[in-house]
Design an enzyme around this catalytic site. Structure first.
Site, mmCIF file in Angstrom:
data_model
loop_
_atom_site.group_PDB
_atom_site.id
_atom_site.type_symbol
_atom_site.label_atom_id
_atom_site.label_comp_id
_atom_site.label_asym_id
_atom_site.label_seq_id
_atom_site.Cartn_x
_atom_site.Cartn_y
_atom_site.Cartn_z
ATOM 1 N N HIS A 1 36.659 25.317 17.753
ATOM 2 C CA HIS A 1 37.420 26.467 18.370
ATOM 3 C C HIS A 1 37.912 25.608 20.082
ATOM 4 C CE1 HIS A 1 36.228 28.899 15.425
ATOM 5 N NE2 HIS A 1 34.973 28.709 15.728
HETATM 6 C C1 BDR Z 1 33.504 30.769 19.955
HETATM 7 O O1 BDR Z 1 32.160 31.308 19.932
HETATM 8 C C2 BDR Z 1 31.082 30.371 20.281
HETATM 9 O O2 BDR Z 1 30.285 30.520 19.273
HETATM 10 C C3 BDR Z 1 32.067 28.911 20.010
HETATM 11 O O3 BDR Z 1 31.373 28.125 20.905
HETATM 12 C C4 BDR Z 1 33.352 29.154 20.384
HETATM 13 O O4 BDR Z 1 33.509 29.507 21.856
HETATM 14 C C5 BDR Z 1 33.955 31.013 18.571
HETATM 15 O O5 BDR Z 1 34.043 32.279 17.923
#
Ligand code: BDR
Ligand code: CA
Length: 318
Positions: A246
């Site tokens: 992400h």
């Molecule tokens: C987001 O949540 C975190 O666990 C990850 O680093 C990312 O920023 C994805 O939902």
């Protein structure tokens, strides 16, 4: 060179975002701020330092931020029983312990002082719960006029990942997200799950990253292979043996805007709903009265994303 500050809760995908921001020729990573999220903030700080050490960029300063959500004593409840967060990030990243140290100054103070002092535009890229940003805005409301662009990883229109409605970063501190989205920033780009789940990185991509023979290629392969292993077990992606990364997609967007496809819509944050707390309410059909628009990414180009990582991480020789 485009200047940026990353706000992270490192974390396996934050780690790749840090490497991309620190190593891309067109970016100047001015500083990194950390916050409570994927793990308690001190783990996130240590992990961020580990990443910078391993790629030889220990001179980039790291500022530790807030250890609790903006208004709540802790994360909202209930949380899913098979919650991904712990499994996908763990506490410490699988990298050597950091030899560099965090700065004395706290993250919120750093953000305010840096934006007050700068004469150059600095893009702010939060890829974690928005606690630090909301606190900085509350202490220094003029910050909103000093940040030329905010690029946020968070939210989801078609689905969530912590609950059916909510994505982790927004769900973990909905009041902070509400403060940030209402503050009146000139330009917000939101990169939600709808886009990040289109930019899937596969095991074959990890093999190509490892074959680069660089510290960044190797570290990226290690953390993404871990993500793929967990996703394969408890949240399978549309493409076999792949995972979203992400946070790195936000950094990719800074140098290659076409890596995501956006639409401008009003966005509000649900802070109360028993089933929907932490939801990004994206008004695609203009049913509400809010006229401020956010550029929301609904699609992404996985090939361009992976090629950008290969090119950037391939330049660095170990
Ligand atoms: C987001 O949540 C975190 O666990 C990850 O680093 C990312 O920023 C994805 O939902
Ligand atoms: Ca993150």
């Amino acid at each position: 060179m485009k200047k940026l500050i990353l706000d992270v809760d490192t974390g396996t995908d934050d780690a790749v975002a840090v490497m991309l921001a620190a190593l891309h020729d067109d970016l100047e990573l001015v500083g990194v701020t950390t916050v409570n999220g994927n793990a308690e903030v001190h783990y996130c700080t240590e992990n961020t330092l580990r990443v910078l050490d391993v790629i030889g960029r220990s001179e980039i300063p790291v500022f530790e931020g807030l250890a609790k959500p903006f208004a709540r004593p802790d994360f909202p409840t209930p949380r899913r029983k098979d919650d991904l967060t712990d499994k996908i990030h763990g506490k410490y990243l699988d990298l050597p312990p950091a030899t560099s140290r965090k700065q004395e100054t706290g993250a919120v103070e750093y953000l305010i002082e840096t934006y007050r002092a700068t004469t150059d535009p600095i893009t702010l890229v939060p890829v974690a719960p928005l606690t630090n940003i909301a606190a900085a805005l509350t202490l220094y409301p003029k910050l909103v006029d000093l940040v030329p662009e905010l690029v946020i990883m968070g939210g989801g229109h078609l689905h969530g990942n912590v609950t059916p409605s909510a994505e982790f970063n927004i769900w973990a501190d909905p009041e902070a997200a509400d403060v940030v989205f209402k503050a009146g920033f000139e330009k917000i780009t939101l990169v939600p799950l709808d886009a990040t789940h289109k930019a899937l990185v596969t095991r074959d991509d990890c093999a190509a990253l490892r074959a680069l023979g660089t510290p960044a290629g190797d570290a990226t392969a290690t953390v993404v292979e871990h993500r793929i292993g967990v996703h394969d077990k408890i949240q399978r992606m549309e493409i076999a043996h792949s995972a979203p990364v992400h946070d790195a997609l936000c950094v990719a967007y800074l140098v290659e805007p076409n890596v995501i496809t956006t639409q401008a819509h009003p966005v509000a944050i649900e802070t109360q709903g028993a089933l929907t707390v932490g939801r990004t309410v994206i008004d695609v059909r203009r049913r509400g009265t809010d006229t401020r628009l956010v550029d929301v990414a609904f699609d992404a180009d996985a090939r361009a994303f992976v090629d950008l990582m290969l090119n950037t991480f391939g330049k660095q020789r170990g």
